[in-house]
Design a protein around this motif. Structure first.
Motif, PDB file in Angstrom:
ATOM      1  N   ALA A   1       7.272 -12.769 -46.321  1.00  0.00           N
ATOM      2  CA  ALA A   1       6.347 -11.863 -45.453  1.00  0.00           C
ATOM      3  C   ALA A   1       5.428 -11.203 -46.107  1.00  0.00           C
ATOM      4  N   VAL A   2       4.534 -10.759 -45.511  1.00  0.00           N
ATOM      5  CA  VAL A   2       2.974 -10.242 -45.832  1.00  0.00           C
ATOM      6  C   VAL A   2       2.892  -8.816 -44.980  1.00  0.00           C
TER       7      VAL A   2
ATOM      8  N   ASP B   1      -8.595  -7.838 -47.979  1.00  0.00           N
ATOM      9  CA  ASP B   1      -9.365  -6.773 -48.264  1.00  0.00           C
ATOM     10  C   ASP B   1      -8.841  -5.445 -48.588  1.00  0.00           C
ATOM     11  N   ALA B   2      -7.496  -5.687 -49.416  1.00  0.00           N
ATOM     12  CA  ALA B   2      -6.672  -4.424 -49.838  1.00  0.00           C
ATOM     13  C   ALA B   2      -7.278  -3.973 -51.108  1.00  0.00           C
ATOM     14  N   GLN B   3      -6.920  -2.951 -51.554  1.00  0.00           N
ATOM     15  CA  GLN B   3      -7.328  -2.315 -52.875  1.00  0.00           C
ATOM     16  C   GLN B   3      -6.433  -2.702 -53.879  1.00  0.00           C
TER      17      GLN B   3
ATOM     18  N   ASP C   1      -5.853  -6.083 -44.046  1.00  0.00           N
ATOM     19  CA  ASP C   1      -5.537  -6.894 -42.722  1.00  0.00           C
ATOM     20  C   ASP C   1      -4.672  -7.839 -43.374  1.00  0.00           C
ATOM     21  N   ALA C   2      -3.255  -7.581 -43.112  1.00  0.00           N
ATOM     22  CA  ALA C   2      -2.349  -8.544 -43.763  1.00  0.00           C
ATOM     23  C   ALA C   2      -2.530  -9.881 -42.886  1.00  0.00           C
ATOM     24  N   THR C   3      -3.044 -10.082 -41.932  1.00  0.00           N
ATOM     25  CA  THR C   3      -3.073 -11.380 -41.087  1.00  0.00           C
ATOM     26  C   THR C   3      -4.086 -12.108 -41.882  1.00  0.00           C
ATOM     27  N   GLN C   4      -4.902 -11.800 -42.681  1.00  0.00           N
ATOM     28  CA  GLN C   4      -5.615 -12.538 -43.259  1.00  0.00           C
ATOM     29  C   GLN C   4      -4.985 -13.345 -44.705  1.00  0.00           C
ATOM     30  N   ALA C   5      -4.029 -12.829 -44.946  1.00  0.00           N
ATOM     31  CA  ALA C   5      -3.222 -13.507 -45.877  1.00  0.00           C
ATOM     32  C   ALA C   5      -1.802 -13.976 -45.774  1.00  0.00           C
TER      33      ALA C   5
ATOM     34  N   ARG D   1      -2.908  -1.215 -49.492  1.00  0.00           N
ATOM     35  CA  ARG D   1      -1.981  -1.962 -50.253  1.00  0.00           C
ATOM     36  C   ARG D   1      -1.446  -3.280 -49.705  1.00  0.00           C
ATOM     37  N   LEU D   2      -1.347  -4.202 -50.195  1.00  0.00           N
ATOM     38  CA  LEU D   2      -0.809  -5.406 -49.586  1.00  0.00           C
ATOM     39  C   LEU D   2       0.523  -5.758 -50.255  1.00  0.00           C
ATOM     40  N   ASN D   3       1.416  -5.567 -49.359  1.00  0.00           N
ATOM     41  CA  ASN D   3       3.082  -6.088 -49.739  1.00  0.00           C
ATOM     42  C   ASN D   3       3.339  -7.343 -49.460  1.00  0.00           C
TER      43      ASN D   3
END
Length: 88
Positions: free
Chosen positions: A84-85, A50-52, A25-29, A71-73
């Motif tokens: 950007a996230v 909560d990304a691996q 959930d990119a909104t959390q980062a 994956r979080l980019n």
């Protein structure tokens, strides 16, 4: 008399919610946007989303194009500041 309600005794099959352990959930980062990123920040953003896995991507950097929902980019500019996230 003598009727059994077996057909009503079984609960309907449950379907699992779309919240899968393999998604982030990119909104959390989003807090990282505008910040110069260090290893600790990348790790915290990954945990918050909560990304691996997590990675930073600089302009023009060659990266794999495969989609990975876990994956979080984090896109960064030439100075290492997050712009950007997103997940994927």
């Amino acid at each position: 008399p003598g009727q059994r309600g077996d057909q009503d005794a079984k609960p309907a099959p449950q379907t699992e919610a779309a919240t899968d352990a393999a998604t982030c959930d990119a909104t959390q980062a989003q807090w990282i946007v505008g910040k110069a990123i260090g290893d600790a920040d990348l790790g915290q953003a990954r945990k918050d989303a909560d990304a691996q896995t997590g990675r930073t991507q600089k302009p023009g950097q060659v990266t794999t194009m495969e989609f990975n929902a876990a994956r979080l980019n984090i896109d960064v500019d030439d100075k290492g500041v997050a712009t950007a996230v997103r997940c994927g």
